[in-house]
Design a protein around this motif. Structure first.
Motif, PDB file in Angstrom:
ATOM      1  N   GLU A  93       5.145  -5.983  -5.123  1.00 37.38           N
ATOM      2  CA  GLU A  93       5.986  -4.793  -5.256  1.00 37.38           C
ATOM      3  C   GLU A  93       5.330  -3.538  -4.695  1.00 37.38           C
ATOM      4  OE1 GLU A  93       7.500  -7.696  -8.322  1.00 37.38           O
ATOM      5  OE2 GLU A  93       5.513  -7.029  -7.666  1.00 37.38           O
ATOM      6  N   LYS A  94       4.025  -3.403  -4.881  1.00 40.72           N
ATOM      7  CA  LYS A  94       3.351  -2.178  -4.429  1.00 40.72           C
ATOM      8  C   LYS A  94       3.383  -2.042  -2.901  1.00 40.72           C
ATOM      9  CE  LYS A  94       0.342  -1.686  -8.461  1.00 40.72           C
ATOM     10  NZ  LYS A  94       0.838  -0.396  -8.956  1.00 40.72           N
ATOM     11  N   CYS A  95       3.346  -3.171  -2.209  1.00 38.98           N
ATOM     12  CA  CYS A  95       3.467  -3.149  -0.745  1.00 38.98           C
ATOM     13  C   CYS A  95       4.867  -2.665  -0.349  1.00 38.98           C
ATOM     14  CB  CYS A  95       3.194  -4.535  -0.182  1.00 38.98           C
ATOM     15  SG  CYS A  95       3.514  -4.694   1.590  1.00 38.98           S
ATOM     16  N   ARG A 124      -3.328   6.189  -2.939  1.00 34.86           N
ATOM     17  CA  ARG A 124      -3.187   4.728  -2.946  1.00 34.86           C
ATOM     18  C   ARG A 124      -4.481   4.048  -2.502  1.00 34.86           C
ATOM     19  NH1 ARG A 124      -1.606   1.423  -4.769  1.00 34.86           N
ATOM     20  NH2 ARG A 124      -0.507   0.082  -3.283  1.00 34.86           N
ATOM     21  N   LEU A 125      -5.165   4.638  -1.520  1.00 34.89           N
ATOM     22  CA  LEU A 125      -6.448   4.075  -1.087  1.00 34.89           C
ATOM     23  C   LEU A 125      -7.488   4.179  -2.198  1.00 34.89           C
ATOM     24  CD1 LEU A 125      -6.613   5.370   2.593  1.00 34.89           C
ATOM     25  CD2 LEU A 125      -6.708   2.971   1.903  1.00 34.89           C
ATOM     26  N   TYR A 126      -7.518   5.320  -2.858  1.00 34.46           N
ATOM     27  CA  TYR A 126      -8.486   5.504  -3.951  1.00 34.46           C
ATOM     28  C   TYR A 126      -8.236   4.478  -5.054  1.00 34.46           C
ATOM     29  CZ  TYR A 126     -11.504   7.755  -7.360  1.00 34.46           C
ATOM     30  OH  TYR A 126     -12.498   7.998  -8.278  1.00 34.46           O
ATOM     31  N   ASN A 127      -6.973   4.295  -5.421  1.00 33.96           N
ATOM     32  CA  ASN A 127      -6.608   3.267  -6.416  1.00 33.96           C
ATOM     33  C   ASN A 127      -7.066   1.891  -5.963  1.00 33.96           C
ATOM     34  OD1 ASN A 127      -3.396   4.515  -7.603  1.00 33.96           O
ATOM     35  ND2 ASN A 127      -5.438   4.861  -8.359  1.00 33.96           N
ATOM     36  N   ALA A 128      -6.768   1.562  -4.705  1.00 33.78           N
ATOM     37  CA  ALA A 128      -7.077   0.234  -4.183  1.00 33.78           C
ATOM     38  C   ALA A 128      -8.584  -0.016  -4.152  1.00 33.78           C
ATOM     39  CB  ALA A 128      -6.495   0.075  -2.782  1.00 33.78           C
TER      40      ALA A 128
END
Length: 290
Positions: free
Chosen positions: A75-77, A221-225
């Motif tokens: 879903e996130k994608c 989103r990058l920081y989360n990932a």
């Protein structure tokens, strides 16, 4: 090392140049470069090198296909791609999806997702957002509808909420969010987080954040990932490749402003080997980012 040469050649060219290299490779050797990359590389390094060879719309289509048709729906994608693309990008992505997989993107979204999350994705996938148009006279009206949707949370209100967020122009939504703050005394993101949950809530928030500052959304989103999911490779690879020729410099800037460390620094900390080298080459950090 041959892999170092591969990194240099593919990361230091723009997408159109890489496509020309693939064409020359076919003419010279009678072989498909992407097939050879898939056969001779492995793991995440392979994902990066192969991903770089897709035209942008084809890459989005590829990521959506795997997000929808993989073992589990990602879903996130779906959120990252559909909440952030322009009408033209969505149109091109749907064309590429049909060409590559002989499937209709909207039909696949319909069959693989559900509820108001599905309805909102379907709306975004139509690519019918108004562009460049803003009408101050209707901003307060839209803001009132959003406020009521956050208070009452009926199916009808959820439909109105997603219709406004998916179809109004970015310029219009800027005014709507300001009016929402005036009416409710609350930021629209806080209101959505309080009133809704699950992927529907995440998708609505993503739309708002992309309207406000797309590079900041992707920095988040990058920081989360990188930090919250133990370096979620798929997300990092997808965002770096998809945004590399659009706004990656701005994303890097927002990342450093918001999180204190540079994106370059955090990739070096968590990735390794040729995979790390490829990500850093795409990221193209400044000297002070080491």
């Amino acid at each position: 090392c041959e892999k170092d040469v591969l990194i240099d050649v593919l990361t230091q060219r723009c997408n159109s140049q890489r496509l020309m290299i693939a064409e020359a490779y076919r003419d010279m050797y009678g072989r498909d470069l992407v097939t050879d990359l898939k056969e001779n590389l492995s793991h995440h390094f392979k994902e990066v090198m192969v991903g770089l060879m897709y035209p942008p719309a084809s890459y989005d289509a590829h990521e959506l296909w795997h997000a929808l048709k993989g073992v589990d729906t990602e879903e996130k994608c779906l959120i990252d791609i559909l909440a952030s693309r322009s009408n033209m990008e969505i149109f091109q992505m749907k064309e590429a999806y049909l060409m590559q997989y002989n499937n209709d993107l909207q039909q696949d979204i319909d069959s693989e997702t559900s509820g108001h999350f599905r309805d909102t994705l379907m709306n975004l996938a139509q690519g019918t957002r108004m562009e460049g148009y803003a009408d101050p006279s209707t901003a307060s009206q839209d803001a009132m509808i959003l406020w009521e949707a956050c208070q009452q949370k009926t199916g009808e209100h959820k439909n109105m909420l997603q219709m406004i967020l998916c179809n109004r122009s970015y310029q219009q939504l800027w005014m709507v969010f300001q009016e929402f703050q005036n009416i409710s005394g609350q930021d629209i993101v806080d209101a959505i987080n309080e009133c809704y949950d699950g992927y529907f809530q995440e998708l609505l928030v993503a739309i708002v954040l992309c309207v406000r500052d797309k590079p900041a959304y992707f920095a988040y989103r990058l920081y989360n990932a990188i930090h919250d999911f133990g370096f979620h490779n798929k997300t990092v690879i997808r965002i770096l490749i998809a945004r590399s020729e659009i706004d990656l410099m701005n994303i890097r800037q927002r990342y450093k402003e918001r999180y204190g460390k540079s994106l370059f620094h955090d990739i070096k900390r968590f990735a390794s080997g040729h995979y790390e080298s490829a990500l850093l080459a795409i990221c193209a950090g400044d000297a002070e980012d080491y």
